[in-house]
Enzyme design. Structure first.
Site, PDB file in Angstrom:
ATOM      1  N   LEU A  72       0.841  -1.196   0.000  1.00 17.12           N
ATOM      2  CA  LEU A  72       0.000   0.000   0.000  1.00 17.12           C
ATOM      3  C   LEU A  72       0.874   1.243   0.000  1.00 17.12           C
ATOM      4  O   LEU A  72       1.756   1.392   0.845  1.00 17.12           O
ATOM      5  CB  LEU A  72      -0.897   0.002   1.243  1.00 17.12           C
ATOM      6  N   THR A  74       0.856   4.692   1.000  1.00 17.22           N
ATOM      7  CA  THR A  74       0.028   5.520   1.883  1.00 17.22           C
ATOM      8  C   THR A  74       0.074   6.999   1.515  1.00 17.22           C
ATOM      9  O   THR A  74      -0.663   7.798   2.093  1.00 17.22           O
ATOM     10  CB  THR A  74       0.469   5.344   3.348  1.00 17.22           C
ATOM     11  N   ASN A  96       6.777   0.781  14.460  1.00  7.14           N
ATOM     12  CA  ASN A  96       8.077   1.129  15.034  1.00  7.14           C
ATOM     13  C   ASN A  96       8.809   2.096  14.110  1.00  7.14           C
ATOM     14  O   ASN A  96      10.013   1.989  13.882  1.00  7.14           O
ATOM     15  CB  ASN A  96       8.922  -0.117  15.341  1.00  7.14           C
ATOM     16  N   PHE A  97       8.036   3.064  13.579  1.00  9.81           N
ATOM     17  CA  PHE A  97       8.615   4.130  12.771  1.00  9.81           C
ATOM     18  C   PHE A  97       9.497   5.022  13.638  1.00  9.81           C
ATOM     19  O   PHE A  97       9.445   4.978  14.872  1.00  9.81           O
ATOM     20  CB  PHE A  97       7.508   5.008  12.174  1.00  9.81           C
ATOM     21  N   ARG A 104       3.093  12.473  10.394  1.00  9.35           N
ATOM     22  CA  ARG A 104       3.324  13.076   9.076  1.00  9.35           C
ATOM     23  C   ARG A 104       2.542  12.350   7.979  1.00  9.35           C
ATOM     24  O   ARG A 104       2.274  12.931   6.924  1.00  9.35           O
ATOM     25  CB  ARG A 104       4.824  13.074   8.760  1.00  9.35           C
ATOM     26  N   VAL A 137      17.528   4.533  17.165  1.00 12.05           N
ATOM     27  CA  VAL A 137      18.094   3.471  17.996  1.00 12.05           C
ATOM     28  C   VAL A 137      18.028   2.135  17.269  1.00 12.05           C
ATOM     29  O   VAL A 137      17.014   1.804  16.652  1.00 12.05           O
ATOM     30  CB  VAL A 137      17.346   3.361  19.343  1.00 12.05           C
ATOM     31  N   TYR A 138      19.123   1.383  17.362  1.00  7.73           N
ATOM     32  CA  TYR A 138      19.162   0.011  16.892  1.00  7.73           C
ATOM     33  C   TYR A 138      19.545  -0.886  18.064  1.00  7.73           C
ATOM     34  O   TYR A 138      19.801  -0.405  19.170  1.00  7.73           O
ATOM     35  CB  TYR A 138      20.154  -0.135  15.739  1.00  7.73           C
ATOM     36  N   ASP A 168      16.009  -5.286  20.571  1.00  7.83           N
ATOM     37  CA  ASP A 168      14.958  -5.425  19.563  1.00  7.83           C
ATOM     38  C   ASP A 168      13.899  -6.442  19.980  1.00  7.83           C
ATOM     39  O   ASP A 168      12.744  -6.098  20.228  1.00  7.83           O
ATOM     40  CB  ASP A 168      15.568  -5.840  18.222  1.00  7.83           C
ATOM     41  N   GLY A 248      23.582 -13.960  43.046  1.00  3.87           N
ATOM     42  CA  GLY A 248      24.062 -14.075  44.414  1.00  3.87           C
ATOM     43  C   GLY A 248      24.720 -15.405  44.721  1.00  3.87           C
ATOM     44  O   GLY A 248      25.368 -15.562  45.749  1.00  3.87           O
TER      45      GLY A 248
END
Length: 425
Positions: A72, A74, A96-97, A104, A137-138, A168, A248
């Protein structure tokens, strides 16, 4: 048999690893996951780390089982109409953009709520609100900023990242729990909500024992760490502690028979206090049972290097599996270092569905991890990942109720195909 999440429909805008981990787990539990991909290319991991030319990579296939794929555009007006209809028809949107991408696209939280007040919008971000929230971030960045790297490695060496994808995949698992929780709450409120999992937060959550130790430092040295027995002062932050146990109970990775040629001929050995006398019997140091330097856990802390050196003399006379059999018979906690090859060939993991063989139409059969969570009334059947856009028409027809004429119009609009490049004048 009915699946646990039958009837839940997920609109999947995730890519690479963190988001697909989340949506794959939900799909394994029976949710209808509709993966929305860019026409022509799809999820970038389809083409990354390819072992076979021109087929979907294992990177993609192993993170996208049990899903349907639609393509699609968009940015296309007709594509926006289709997306609006999907939002209206789904229960959860997962993305996870990078920060602000969904806004936007014209689909702010308020806009989504206007379209579907019951919609749950679940997001993975690198950081929560704060000075780093706009940073990309990766995996390894998350490990470094979440406290894992600073506490992994040996005291006299640099920080290290772990081979496990705790940034991840770990954050994807956290988000899946958040989504299921939000779905449960929606049964009572009738409303959707936003669910966010930040990768830094997820790594810190998995590193919580080190935050525990950070606070313990204010009250004295960490006595179960090797450097205490070596007489090396502690600083003001939790140090790297090699393979010392974090629970421990003193533990180390020790060499086994064949270590000279086999990089995984090792065993993890824990000197648990309740079985100390059995350990002494196994390694032939019966005198340590009553010796003042070894008889009690506090006394042993200053002598851990000597203790583990002696235990290693014993483990080096046994293969890791021989050592495991002997130690387990005395309830001495231990575990062999298993290679990925050994895990892939382990029949018990095949039997439980932890490792599965999947048949794919273009790449053939391959191994993958299966669902690590087993439900007695909702067993998982791992199905192959979708080809790019394989289910586009099916979703338009079955989910959105479009007829053949409407589907043809959508195709003609270019909303399902790669954008056409303008010829230079």
């Amino acid at each position: 048999m009915t699946k646990a999440l039958d009837g839940v429909r997920i609109l999947d805008f995730t890519h690479v690893q963190s988001g697909p981990t989340c949506t794959q787990l939900l799909a394994w539990f029976g949710a209808d996951v509709i993966k929305v991909e860019r026409p022509g290319t799809g999820d970038i991991t389809r083409g990354q780390l390819q072992d076979i030319p021109k087929v979907d990579s294992l990177y993609f296939t192993m993170l996208n089982h049990n899903k349907r794929s639609i393509t699609l555009d968009t940015k296309n007006p007709k594509g926006k109409e289709v997306l609006t209809a999907l939002i209206r028809s789904c229960d959860v949107l997962v993305e996870n953009f990078g920060p602000g991408v969904l806004d936007r696209m014209g689909f702010t939280w308020d806009k989504i709520q206007e379209i579907n007040p019951r919609m749950i919008v679940a997001s993975i971000k690198g950081f929560g609100p704060g000075p780093y929230e706009d940073c990309k971030v990766y995996e390894n960045v998350a490990q470094c900023t979440g406290g894992a790297a600073s506490t992994t490695g040996f005291r006299d060496g640099p920080p290290l990242v772990t081979g496990a994808q705790i940034g991840d995949s770990g954050t994807g698992l956290h988000l899946a729990l958040g989504i299921v929780t939000a779905l449960y709450q929606r049964q009572h409120t009738g409303r959707g909500q936003r669910v966010t999992a930040a990768m830094q937060d997820g790594v810190l959550n998995l590193s919580r024992v080190k935050l525990r130790d950070q606070q313990r430092l204010a009250h004295g040295p960490l006595k179960e760490y090797s450097q205490f027995g070596e007489g090396i002062p502690f600083g003001d932050a939790v140090p790297r502690a090699g393979n010392d146990s974090g629970g421990g109970q003193p533990g180390r990775i020790l060499k086994c028979k064949g270590w000279e040629t086999d990089p995984n001929a090792y065993i993890y050995f824990i000197t648990q206090a309740p079985v100390w006398e059995k350990i002494c019997d196994v390694i032939g140091e019966t005198g340590w049972k009553t010796h003042p330097d070894y008889a009690t856990p506090p006394a042993r802390l200053k002598h851990l290097n000597d203790i583990f050196a002696r235990i290693e003399q014993w483990t080096m006379t046994k293969t890791k599996f021989e050592a495991m059999d002997i130690l387990n018979s005395d309830d001495i906690p231990c575990g062999p270092i298993l290679s990925m090859k050994e895990l892939a060939e382990d029949p018990s993991l095949r039997a439980t569905g932890t490792v599965v063989e999947v048949d794919h139409p273009t790449r053939g059969k391959y191994l993958s991890v299966g669902n690590p969570i087993k439900l007695s009334d909702s067993p998982t059947e791992v199905k192959r990942s979708p080809l790019l856009g394989e289910h586009t028409d099916e979703v338009l027809r079955e989910v959105l109720g479009f007829n053949d004429h409407q589907i043809a119009e959508i195709h003609d609009s270019g909303a399902l195909a790669p954008p056409r490049k303008q010829a230079a004048e």
